[in-house]
Design an enzyme around this catalytic site. Structure first.
Site: not given
Length: 149
Positions: A16, A80, A82, A93
């Site tokens: 990630e 970010h 996934h 999150d």
């Protein structure tokens, strides 16, 4: 968009990635304009299914922009990746968004982007009621692939 696109977790071994979103408000129409973002840095913690922004370079980058442009630019949220095609936020999150919201003034809404392999999704998180509301989905075929032809 092209910076976010390059961090998609297409490969099974991809970690990630993430960073902060920096922008400003258009005072004419109150739209939020995200003009800068940070990319993963050396001291960030990255695994296949997690990203922890720990490198102080993210804050340093923001502070430099803030000073250079006399406070026009503000922290507006985080992004970010996934390892899924159409990303959904996780309870982790949501908890992080809630934690961040506690450090901001009450009326500030955050923008959070999660980059998936086939689409990018954008949420607005409001401290009032601790609510995450999806405000956009961008299909990579429309946003990037179509522009490369």
């Amino acid at each position: 968009m092209s910076t976010l696109y390059k961090y998609r977790q297409i490969d099974r071994t991809s970690s990630e990635s993430g960073g902060v979103l920096i922008g400003r408000e258009n005072l004419i129409n109150e739209n939020l304009i995200i003009e800068y973002l940070t990319e993963p840095m050396t001291n960030d913690k990255r695994t296949r299914t997690s990203f922890f922004r720990q490198d102080k370079g993210h804050i340093k980058y923001y502070n430099n922009l803030y000073e250079k442009y006399d406070g026009i630019y503000l922290y507006v949220g985080e992004w970010h990746t996934h390892p899924e095609d159409f990303p959904k936020y996780s309870i982790i999150d949501w908890a992080n968004w809630r934690k961040i919201s506690k450090t901001l003034p009450n009326n500030i809404k955050q923008i959070h982007i999660i980059v998936g392999n086939k689409a990018l999704r954008v949420w607005e998180f409001s401290r009032e009621g601790n609510k995450a509301r999806e405000i956009a989905t961008y299909d990579w075929r429309d946003e990037i692939d179509g522009k490369e032809n």
